[in-house]
Scaffold this motif. Structure first.
Motif: not given
Length: 359
Positions: A55-60
């Motif tokens: 999720l963090e990668v996707w948000l980044d």
């Protein structure tokens, strides 16, 4: 009840074996249970951490997209001068991105007054978002990820990523992308199944559910206000918690998403997670009972062989007492019992000789 010699030897021996077996079985079960529970805790925590990382990668990526569009100088005249050519160029790119990539519901260029000057959703041009928190924060210089909302056009859970547009260091507008959270949820939440009935969910920092396999929970259920354990879920930064839901004891691995404060939970019923420990416990009990029965049979066999000469000695003595002096007792060993048999045979011969002399 009067016990024979076999019983006096067998029962205490089996009692000791039973106690030792029970203690060993209990210790093995405790050790196996603790080991499996530790492994399960690590597994559910790891699932939560992996989803949080994805999720963090996707948000980044979403933040990078919006910042990239906001940095394109050719779009600036659309927000500073109302230049239609610049607005049309932005609109063309935004429409193509929304069409080709299913992650964005709309992409918008907003002037300093909060009005849409160009958007992939042409019916929304002219809409004002000046009172929206994400717009005010972006105009203050932040790149913002908003709280999750229900997209008015699609009804899907969505959030806004907004970044400031600058000209010569001055903030003159904002680019926003309305992101479809359901797109991430379908791939990284709803597709994950833990054991038989476990699942993954995501909640906001206030406890509101924003991703869940059961869509009826999304944006409608708040774990903090509905459940006693909701507060513990929100304050557990990393690790796991055990709680009760719908009459079932459950364990959840927990991980936080730093960029948004969202919480990822990976949960399953404890009886499913610890089914391996229960199976091992049953196996340990079966092995313990089997060991006890085996030892009882072995001890019984040994006693039978050991005490057989004594039974023969009793029968021999009874024949002598009945006047049968012709009897002989078999000598089967050189140990103490064998020596006793030889002594009894000597006694019988002595009696025969004595009676013969008298006769």
């Amino acid at each position: 009840m009067k016990l024979g010699l076999r019983g006096k030897i067998l029962l205490p021996a089996l009692g000791v074996v039973a106690v030792v077996t029970a203690i060993t079985t209990a210790l093995n079960y405790k050790l196996n249970h603790d080991t499996i529970e530790s492994n399960v805790r690590e597994e559910v925590s790891m699932v939560a951490e992996l989803v949080a990382h994805e999720l963090e990668v996707w948000l980044d990526d979403r933040v990078g997209d919006v910042r990239g569009w906001a940095s394109i100088h050719e779009y600036v005249p659309a927000v500073t001068e109302g230049d239609e050519a610049a607005a049309g160029e932005f609109r063309e790119v935004a429409e193509r991105v929304v069409e080709e990539r299913d992650v964005y519901l709309s992409i918008n260029l907003i002037n300093a007054e909060g009005d849409y000057v160009a958007t992939s959703d042409r019916g929304s041009e002219g809409i004002s978002v000046k009172d929206r928190g994400y717009f005010r924060r972006a105009m203050a210089g932040e790149t913002v990820i908003s709280e999750v909302i229900t997209d008015r056009a699609t009804g899907k859970p969505a959030f806004v990523v907004a970044a400031p547009v600058r000209e010569d260091g001055e903030i003159v507008g904002v680019v926003s992308g309305v992101v479809d959270l359901e797109q991430f949820s379908e791939v990284n939440v709803e597709s994950i199944k833990l054991f038989d009935s476990g699942y993954v969910y995501i909640v906001e920092s206030n406890g509101r559910v924003i991703a869940h396999p059961n869509h009826e929970h999304v944006l409608k259920m708040n774990y903090r206000s509905k459940f006693d354990w909701g507060e513990e879920l929100l304050t557990t930064k990393k690790g796991y918690l055990i709680y009760e839901l719908d009459g079932l004891d459950k364990m959840a691995g927990v991980a936080h998403v730093k960029a948004t404060g969202w919480i990822v939970g990976a949960t399953a019923p404890l009886d499913e997670l610890l089914a391996g420990a229960s199976r091992l416990g049953n196996i340990n009990i079966a092995l313990g009972v089997g060991s006890l029965v085996s030892i009882a049979l072995i001890v019984t066999f040994i006693l039978r062989r050991t005490l057989r000469p004594l039974d023969e000695g009793v029968a021999f003595s009874r024949r002598i007492a009945a006047g049968d002096l012709t009897a002989d007792m078999p000598v089967r060993s050189d140990d103490e019992i064998g020596q006793l048999a030889q002594a009894m045979n000597t006694m019988a011969r002595g009696l025969r000789d004595a009676i013969g002399r008298i006769a």
